[in-house]
Write a protein that holds these residues in place. Structure first.
Motif, PDB file in Angstrom:
ATOM      1  N   ASN A  69       1.000  -1.402   0.252  1.00 10.18           N
ATOM      2  CA  ASN A  69       0.086  -0.015   0.255  1.00 10.18           C
ATOM      3  C   ASN A  69       0.760   1.557  -0.159  1.00 10.18           C
ATOM      4  O   ASN A  69       0.542   2.170   0.807  1.00 10.18           O
ATOM      5  N   LYS A  70       2.167   1.494  -0.507  1.00 13.35           N
ATOM      6  CA  LYS A  70       2.696   2.779  -0.419  1.00 13.35           C
ATOM      7  C   LYS A  70       2.366   3.438  -2.046  1.00 13.35           C
ATOM      8  O   LYS A  70       2.025   2.513  -3.098  1.00 13.35           O
ATOM      9  N   PRO A  71       2.410   4.938  -2.227  1.00 10.05           N
ATOM     10  CA  PRO A  71       2.071   4.719  -3.631  1.00 10.05           C
ATOM     11  C   PRO A  71       3.130   4.999  -4.514  1.00 10.05           C
ATOM     12  O   PRO A  71       4.364   4.671  -4.076  1.00 10.05           O
ATOM     13  N   ALA A  72       3.127   5.064  -5.722  1.00  7.51           N
ATOM     14  CA  ALA A  72       4.729   4.426  -6.794  1.00  7.51           C
ATOM     15  C   ALA A  72       5.121   5.740  -6.714  1.00  7.51           C
ATOM     16  O   ALA A  72       4.711   7.200  -6.756  1.00  7.51           O
ATOM     17  N   ILE A  73       6.548   5.192  -7.409  1.00 12.16           N
ATOM     18  CA  ILE A  73       7.103   6.141  -8.079  1.00 12.16           C
ATOM     19  C   ILE A  73       7.343   6.335  -9.353  1.00 12.16           C
ATOM     20  O   ILE A  73       7.709   4.567 -10.102  1.00 12.16           O
ATOM     21  N   ALA A  74       6.628   7.193 -10.618  1.00  8.98           N
ATOM     22  CA  ALA A  74       6.594   7.514 -11.765  1.00  8.98           C
ATOM     23  C   ALA A  74       7.773   7.689 -12.577  1.00  8.98           C
ATOM     24  O   ALA A  74       8.282   8.369 -11.521  1.00  8.98           O
ATOM     25  N   PHE A  75       8.038   6.973 -13.891  1.00  8.13           N
ATOM     26  CA  PHE A  75       9.010   8.147 -14.189  1.00  8.13           C
ATOM     27  C   PHE A  75       8.524   7.375 -15.985  1.00  8.13           C
ATOM     28  O   PHE A  75       8.297   6.294 -16.230  1.00  8.13           O
ATOM     29  N   GLY A  76       8.929   8.179 -16.676  1.00  3.66           N
ATOM     30  CA  GLY A  76       8.881   8.083 -18.476  1.00  3.66           C
ATOM     31  C   GLY A  76       8.757   8.787 -18.891  1.00  3.66           C
ATOM     32  O   GLY A  76       9.017  10.284 -18.735  1.00  3.66           O
ATOM     33  N   SER A  77       8.530   8.843 -20.199  1.00  2.54           N
ATOM     34  CA  SER A  77       7.764   9.960 -21.298  1.00  2.54           C
ATOM     35  C   SER A  77       7.288   9.631 -22.635  1.00  2.54           C
ATOM     36  O   SER A  77       5.943   8.632 -22.180  1.00  2.54           O
ATOM     37  N   HIS A  78       7.208   9.790 -23.507  1.00  2.00           N
ATOM     38  CA  HIS A  78       6.746   9.726 -24.600  1.00  2.00           C
ATOM     39  C   HIS A  78       7.144   9.477 -25.608  1.00  2.00           C
ATOM     40  O   HIS A  78       8.380   9.400 -26.122  1.00  2.00           O
ATOM     41  N   LEU A  79       6.314   8.636 -27.340  1.00  2.00           N
ATOM     42  CA  LEU A  79       7.001   8.384 -27.856  1.00  2.00           C
ATOM     43  C   LEU A  79       6.517   8.373 -29.127  1.00  2.00           C
ATOM     44  O   LEU A  79       7.278   8.304 -29.943  1.00  2.00           O
ATOM     45  N   ASP A  80       5.545   9.433 -29.196  1.00  2.00           N
ATOM     46  CA  ASP A  80       4.304   9.709 -30.399  1.00  2.00           C
ATOM     47  C   ASP A  80       5.887  11.282 -30.398  1.00  2.00           C
ATOM     48  O   ASP A  80       6.438  11.691 -29.622  1.00  2.00           O
ATOM     49  N   SER A  81       5.796  11.101 -32.378  1.00  2.00           N
ATOM     50  CA  SER A  81       6.784  12.998 -32.615  1.00  2.00           C
ATOM     51  C   SER A  81       6.304  13.578 -33.671  1.00  2.00           C
ATOM     52  O   SER A  81       4.663  13.253 -33.314  1.00  2.00           O
TER      53      SER A  81
END
Ligand SMILES: [Zn+2]
Length: 428
Positions: free
Chosen positions: A83-95
């Motif tokens: 029950n811990k909140p997430a650490i999220a990371f990333g970006s996008h693949l559209d151009s």
């Protein structure tokens, strides 16, 4: 909040440059445009194919992959604690159309590399980690950027789905449905903010500051806001030969003077740092033998200070009215879009700067003039943006380029930052 460095930096763990280069190469094959660059636009089959390719890599790492109803792809790595909140990371693949191989892609590749390093090292975190690939970040197709992250943050409404259209008149809903997504389930896309502890995004700078200073990392402190105006200048159309100069109400001449006044305002001492641009002038009837009777203008004002941003936009409208009055033309001005600047999380910045120092990586704080998914995610959780250099500042063009060595440094910082943030949150 104090930063507690409970877990030491682990020097042997470093991003693999060959693996990064290989990921970039494979992604660049999807949507490669025979004319120039990459055309992998939002809500296209190419964008879906790229999500599937990268989703496959993440699945091979043993992560749980899911795609939400509007096409955001998520990879979840379980945390040790319940029950811990997430650490999220990333970006996008559209151009954009005829775009490059790095905008957005670099952040996704850094996310996959970090997930790979964690899997290889069997490093455990207290918090679940969420690798993110956002759908349709670029505003080029629909005029509205960050569609995927806005849906997650609850900033996209059902009305937007039918209101927002591309140049061909295709609505967001039609575009999404056409590639097998389920826009009518928009409500299910939204995240509960209690489930997210932090969001981090590695992104290319899209400017030339880091390159000019030979610095591999920029930590973004503030993202520019933008106020957009539409102004209609109404004069009197007439014959260019038959109308003496003193009898004219030339809408284009007035619009030209207003355009120069906009430039002068942004160049003046009061608004130093503000950027103001007249980007659109539609002239009617746009004929060589007719005095322009009407001009539709659109302009974009950007600033890192929300008060100054709105004051500049108001002052531009006031000056335009004075010019119009003097020239005997009518003017109508309205705000068509208004986005506040975003100050990114201080404590994440602090954690990131510590990590850079410990890794011996040269860094600086810097603002971002362009918008990013992280700025949207900042509305539901602390967010951070890690910039890596752009060669010649080129972006949204085929010449876009960032060295694999610099991307690897971005991934190294991201990796250590996630462990650090996990520790800090667990201890607090
Ligand atoms: Zn981007």
């Amino acid at each position: 909040m104090a930063i507690l460095p409970t877990r030491a930096i682990e020097p042997p763990v470093r991003a693999d440059q060959e693996r990064i280069a290989d990921m970039l190469r494979q992604i660049a094959e999807i949507g490669a445009d025979p004319t120039a660059g990459i055309s992998r636009v939002g809500f296209s089959k190419d964008e879906r194919d790229a999500h599937e390719l990268v989703g496959g890599w993440l699945r091979n790492l043993g992560l749980a992959i899911s795609v939400d109803p509007i096409g955001n792809t998520m990879a979840v790595r379980r945390g040790a604690a319940e029950n811990k909140p997430a650490i999220a990371f990333g970006s996008h693949l559209d151009s954009v159309v005829h775009g490059g191989k790095f905008d957005g892609i670099v952040g996704v590749v850094a996310m996959v590399e970090v997930m790979t390093l964690l899997a290889e090292g069997r490093a455990a975190t207290e918090h679940p980690l969420k690798g993110m690939i956002f759908a349709c970040e670029e505003g080029a197709r629909f005029g509205e950027p960050c569609i995927g992250s806005k849906a997650i943050a609850g900033m996209l409404t059902e009305a937007d789905l039918t209101r927002i259209r591309d140049a061909e008149g295709i609505t967001l809903e039609q575009a999404m449905s056409g590639i097998g997504l389920n826009p009518l389930q928009l409500a299910d896309v939204r995240w509960n903010r209690d489930d997210l502890a932090a969001f981090l995004e590695v992104h290319i700078e899209q400017g030339r500051i880091l390159e000019g200073e030979s610095r591999p990392i920029g930590l973004v402190d503030v993202v520019s806001g933008s106020t957009r105006l539409r102004m209609t200048v109404a004069g009197r159309a007439g014959h260019t030969g038959g109308t003496p100069m003193q009898h004219r109400a030339d809408a284009l001449a007035a619009a030209a003077e207003i355009t120069l006044a906009v430039e002068a305002l942004a160049n003046g001492p009061t608004y130093r740092g503000t950027r103001a641009t007249v980007g659109v002038l539609d002239v009617y009837p746009n004929r060589i033998t007719t005095i322009p009777g009407r001009v539709d203008m659109r302009l974009d004002v950007r600033d890192f200070d929300s008060d100054r941003l709105r004051r500049a936009a108001r002052e531009i409208a006031d000056r335009a009215r004075i010019i119009a009055d003097r020239r005997g033309v009518a003017i109508d001005a309205e705000v068509i879009a208004d986005t506040s600047p975003v100050v990114l999380s201080m404590w994440l910045r602090q954690a990131l700067s510590q990590v850079c120092g410990e890794l011996g990586i040269d860094w600086r704080f810097m603002p971002s003039g362009a918008g990013h998914d992280a700025q949207i995610m900042a509305s539901i959780a602390p967010a951070a943006i890690i910039f890596v250099p752009s060669k010649d500042g080129a972006s949204h063009v085929p010449e876009e380029w960032t060295s694999v060595a610099d991307i690897a440094k971005g991934a190294d910082v991201l990796y250590q930052a996630i462990l650090r943030i996990d520790d800090v949150l667990a201890a607090s």
